[in-house]
Scaffold this motif. Sequence first.
Motif, PDB file in Angstrom:
ATOM      1  N   ASP A   1       6.337   4.950   5.692  1.00 48.34           N
ATOM      2  CA  ASP A   1       5.132   5.761   5.864  1.00 48.34           C
ATOM      3  C   ASP A   1       5.495   7.204   6.191  1.00 48.34           C
ATOM      4  OD1 ASP A   1       2.225   6.063   6.141  1.00 48.34           O
ATOM      5  OD2 ASP A   1       2.650   6.321   8.267  1.00 48.34           O
ATOM      6  N   MET A   2       6.422   7.378   7.141  1.00 51.42           N
ATOM      7  CA  MET A   2       6.801   8.739   7.539  1.00 51.42           C
ATOM      8  C   MET A   2       7.511   9.469   6.405  1.00 51.42           C
ATOM      9  SD  MET A   2       9.225  10.129  10.645  1.00 51.42           S
ATOM     10  CE  MET A   2       7.953  10.071  11.904  1.00 51.42           C
ATOM     11  N   VAL A   3       8.427   8.788   5.718  1.00 52.07           N
ATOM     12  CA  VAL A   3       9.160   9.424   4.629  1.00 52.07           C
ATOM     13  C   VAL A   3       8.201   9.839   3.509  1.00 52.07           C
ATOM     14  CG1 VAL A   3      10.842   9.019   2.794  1.00 52.07           C
ATOM     15  CG2 VAL A   3      11.356   8.305   5.127  1.00 52.07           C
ATOM     16  N   THR A   4       7.241   8.981   3.200  1.00 57.86           N
ATOM     17  CA  THR A   4       6.258   9.310   2.157  1.00 57.86           C
ATOM     18  C   THR A   4       5.439  10.524   2.566  1.00 57.86           C
ATOM     19  OG1 THR A   4       6.104   6.975   1.534  1.00 57.86           O
ATOM     20  CG2 THR A   4       4.352   8.427   0.769  1.00 57.86           C
ATOM     21  N   ASP A   5       5.004  10.568   3.820  1.00 59.57           N
ATOM     22  CA  ASP A   5       4.251  11.729   4.316  1.00 59.57           C
ATOM     23  C   ASP A   5       5.052  13.013   4.179  1.00 59.57           C
ATOM     24  OD1 ASP A   5       2.119  10.145   4.986  1.00 59.57           O
ATOM     25  OD2 ASP A   5       2.661   9.956   7.101  1.00 59.57           O
TER      26      ASP A   5
ATOM     27  N   ILE B   1       0.846  -1.202   0.000  1.00 58.17           N
ATOM     28  CA  ILE B   1       0.000   0.000   0.000  1.00 58.17           C
ATOM     29  C   ILE B   1       0.876   1.245   0.000  1.00 58.17           C
ATOM     30  CG2 ILE B   1      -1.704   1.312   1.324  1.00 58.17           C
ATOM     31  CD1 ILE B   1      -2.804  -1.355   2.334  1.00 58.17           C
ATOM     32  N   GLY B   2       1.971   1.184   0.748  1.00 60.50           N
ATOM     33  CA  GLY B   2       2.905   2.308   0.772  1.00 60.50           C
ATOM     34  C   GLY B   2       3.504   2.588  -0.593  1.00 60.50           C
ATOM     35  N   TYR B   3       3.841   1.542  -1.337  1.00 63.91           N
ATOM     36  CA  TYR B   3       4.370   1.740  -2.687  1.00 63.91           C
ATOM     37  C   TYR B   3       3.313   2.394  -3.585  1.00 63.91           C
ATOM     38  CZ  TYR B   3       7.437  -1.981  -0.883  1.00 63.91           C
ATOM     39  OH  TYR B   3       8.275  -2.741  -0.116  1.00 63.91           O
ATOM     40  N   ALA B   4       2.052   1.962  -3.413  1.00 65.52           N
ATOM     41  CA  ALA B   4       0.967   2.562  -4.201  1.00 65.52           C
ATOM     42  C   ALA B   4       0.831   4.051  -3.883  1.00 65.52           C
ATOM     43  CB  ALA B   4      -0.344   1.832  -3.921  1.00 65.52           C
ATOM     44  N   ARG B   5       0.999   4.392  -2.620  1.00 65.34           N
ATOM     45  CA  ARG B   5       0.955   5.809  -2.224  1.00 65.34           C
ATOM     46  C   ARG B   5       2.026   6.610  -2.953  1.00 65.34           C
ATOM     47  NH1 ARG B   5       1.774   7.370   3.526  1.00 65.34           N
ATOM     48  NH2 ARG B   5       1.091   9.337   2.629  1.00 65.34           N
TER      49      ARG B   5
ATOM     50  N   TYR C   1      -3.610  12.934  -5.297  1.00 65.19           N
ATOM     51  CA  TYR C   1      -3.002  13.273  -4.008  1.00 65.19           C
ATOM     52  C   TYR C   1      -3.915  12.837  -2.862  1.00 65.19           C
ATOM     53  CZ  TYR C   1      -0.346  16.094  -0.632  1.00 65.19           C
ATOM     54  OH  TYR C   1       0.421  16.514   0.427  1.00 65.19           O
ATOM     55  N   GLY C   2      -5.217  13.051  -3.044  1.00 64.20           N
ATOM     56  CA  GLY C   2      -6.172  12.681  -2.007  1.00 64.20           C
ATOM     57  C   GLY C   2      -6.227  11.184  -1.775  1.00 64.20           C
ATOM     58  N   VAL C   3      -6.232  10.397  -2.858  1.00 61.85           N
ATOM     59  CA  VAL C   3      -6.245   8.940  -2.714  1.00 61.85           C
ATOM     60  C   VAL C   3      -4.982   8.462  -2.016  1.00 61.85           C
ATOM     61  CG1 VAL C   3      -6.244   6.752  -3.965  1.00 61.85           C
ATOM     62  CG2 VAL C   3      -7.741   8.604  -4.711  1.00 61.85           C
TER      63      VAL C   3
ATOM     64  N   ILE D   1      -5.488   9.070   1.623  1.00 62.93           N
ATOM     65  CA  ILE D   1      -6.442   8.119   2.203  1.00 62.93           C
ATOM     66  C   ILE D   1      -5.773   6.770   2.462  1.00 62.93           C
ATOM     67  CG2 ILE D   1      -8.540   6.791   1.738  1.00 62.93           C
ATOM     68  CD1 ILE D   1      -9.594   9.259   0.232  1.00 62.93           C
ATOM     69  N   LEU D   2      -4.917   6.357   1.541  1.00 62.32           N
ATOM     70  CA  LEU D   2      -4.193   5.089   1.710  1.00 62.32           C
ATOM     71  C   LEU D   2      -3.267   5.132   2.920  1.00 62.32           C
ATOM     72  CD1 LEU D   2      -3.288   4.113  -1.972  1.00 62.32           C
ATOM     73  CD2 LEU D   2      -5.043   3.118  -0.498  1.00 62.32           C
ATOM     74  N   ASP D   3      -2.899   6.337   3.345  1.00 60.98           N
ATOM     75  CA  ASP D   3      -2.059   6.481   4.535  1.00 60.98           C
ATOM     76  C   ASP D   3      -2.758   5.901   5.760  1.00 60.98           C
ATOM     77  OD1 ASP D   3      -0.033   7.218   6.252  1.00 60.98           O
ATOM     78  OD2 ASP D   3      -0.718   9.289   6.446  1.00 60.98           O
ATOM     79  N   ALA D   4      -4.076   6.085   5.836  1.00 60.04           N
ATOM     80  CA  ALA D   4      -4.832   5.507   6.952  1.00 60.04           C
ATOM     81  C   ALA D   4      -5.024   4.009   6.759  1.00 60.04           C
ATOM     82  CB  ALA D   4      -6.186   6.207   7.084  1.00 60.04           C
ATOM     83  N   LEU D   5      -5.153   3.591   5.505  1.00 65.95           N
ATOM     84  CA  LEU D   5      -5.405   2.178   5.217  1.00 65.95           C
ATOM     85  C   LEU D   5      -4.196   1.302   5.522  1.00 65.95           C
ATOM     86  CD1 LEU D   5      -7.384   0.102   4.115  1.00 65.95           C
ATOM     87  CD2 LEU D   5      -6.541   0.610   1.814  1.00 65.95           C
ATOM     88  N   ASP D   6      -2.982   1.798   5.285  1.00 64.13           N
ATOM     89  CA  ASP D   6      -1.813   0.953   5.524  1.00 64.13           C
ATOM     90  C   ASP D   6      -1.613   0.677   7.014  1.00 64.13           C
ATOM     91  OD1 ASP D   6      -0.792   3.359   6.404  1.00 64.13           O
ATOM     92  OD2 ASP D   6       0.901   3.417   5.030  1.00 64.13           O
TER      93      ASP D   6
END
Length: 242
Positions: free
Chosen positions: A84-88, A30-34, A56-58, A61-66
Motif C-alpha cells: 500500500d505504501m509503495v503504491t502510494d 485490491i492493491g494489485y488493481a490499484r 488515477y482517481g479510482v 479511492i481503492l486505497d481507502a477500500l483496501d
Amino acid sequence: MAPRPRPPQPNPLPKFLRTSNVYLFIPNIIGYARIILASISLIYMPIHPLTCTILYGVSCILDALDGYAARKFSQSTKFGAVLDMVTDRCTTSCLLMFLSAAYPDQPSLKILFQFLLSLDLASHYMHMSAMMEKGAGSHKSVNKDQSKLLNLYYTNKAVLFTFCAFNELHFVSLYLLSFPSPSAARDALLPFIYTVAYLTFPVCAGKQIINFVQMARAAETLVNIDKENIRQASLLNGAKTE
C-alpha cells in the motif's frame, strides 16, 4: 471464576474466497488493481487528461477500500501494508514528475515539485525504517510521546483520509490546469478546477509539514537507537577488559 473462552468467530468470507495464501488476500488483490489502474493512467497522462484523472482517481479511492477490507476480513498483513505504501509513493511520485515538466514557463515550480517528491520519498522511507528498528508492528503505530501530530495523523482515520485525499486532489487539479483548453466543455470546468486547487492547497501544504515532521522524528528515533547501541557496545567492551 475463570473467564469463559470466546466462541470462534465466523469467517465473513465466502468459502471460495478463503485462503491462507497472503498474495491472494482480498486487500492485496485490491492493491494489485490499484497498480494496474495507476499504470494505465500513466499511459494517458500526457495525452488524455480526463481518462488519466478517472483512472488515477479510482486507484486512489481503492486505497481507502483496501484498508477497510483488511479490517473487515481480518487480513491485515505486513506485505499488504508495504504494498500500500509503495503504491502510494510511486503514484504520487509519477504525478509530481509530470508536474515538474508541465509548467516550462515557471522553472521555480519544477524545483518545488522535485523537492516535494524528494521529501515524500525520504520521509516515508526514514519513517518506515525507524518503526522497523523500534520493532513496531506497523508504520502507523506512532505513540503520542514520539509525536502528537503523527499520532493524530495515523490513528484518526478521518484525518488521514482528509490529508491524503486533499493532497492528491490538489496535485491532480494542477495537472489538469497544465493543459491548454481544447474545448468549450473544458473551459466550463475551469472554474471548478481552480476552486478545487485553491480549497485543497492549505491541506496539501499541511501534508508537506507532516512529511517534514515525520522525517525529523524518524531521524531522531534512529539517532537515539544508534546512541543506545553505542552505549551498549561500550559497556560490553568495558566488561571484557576487566
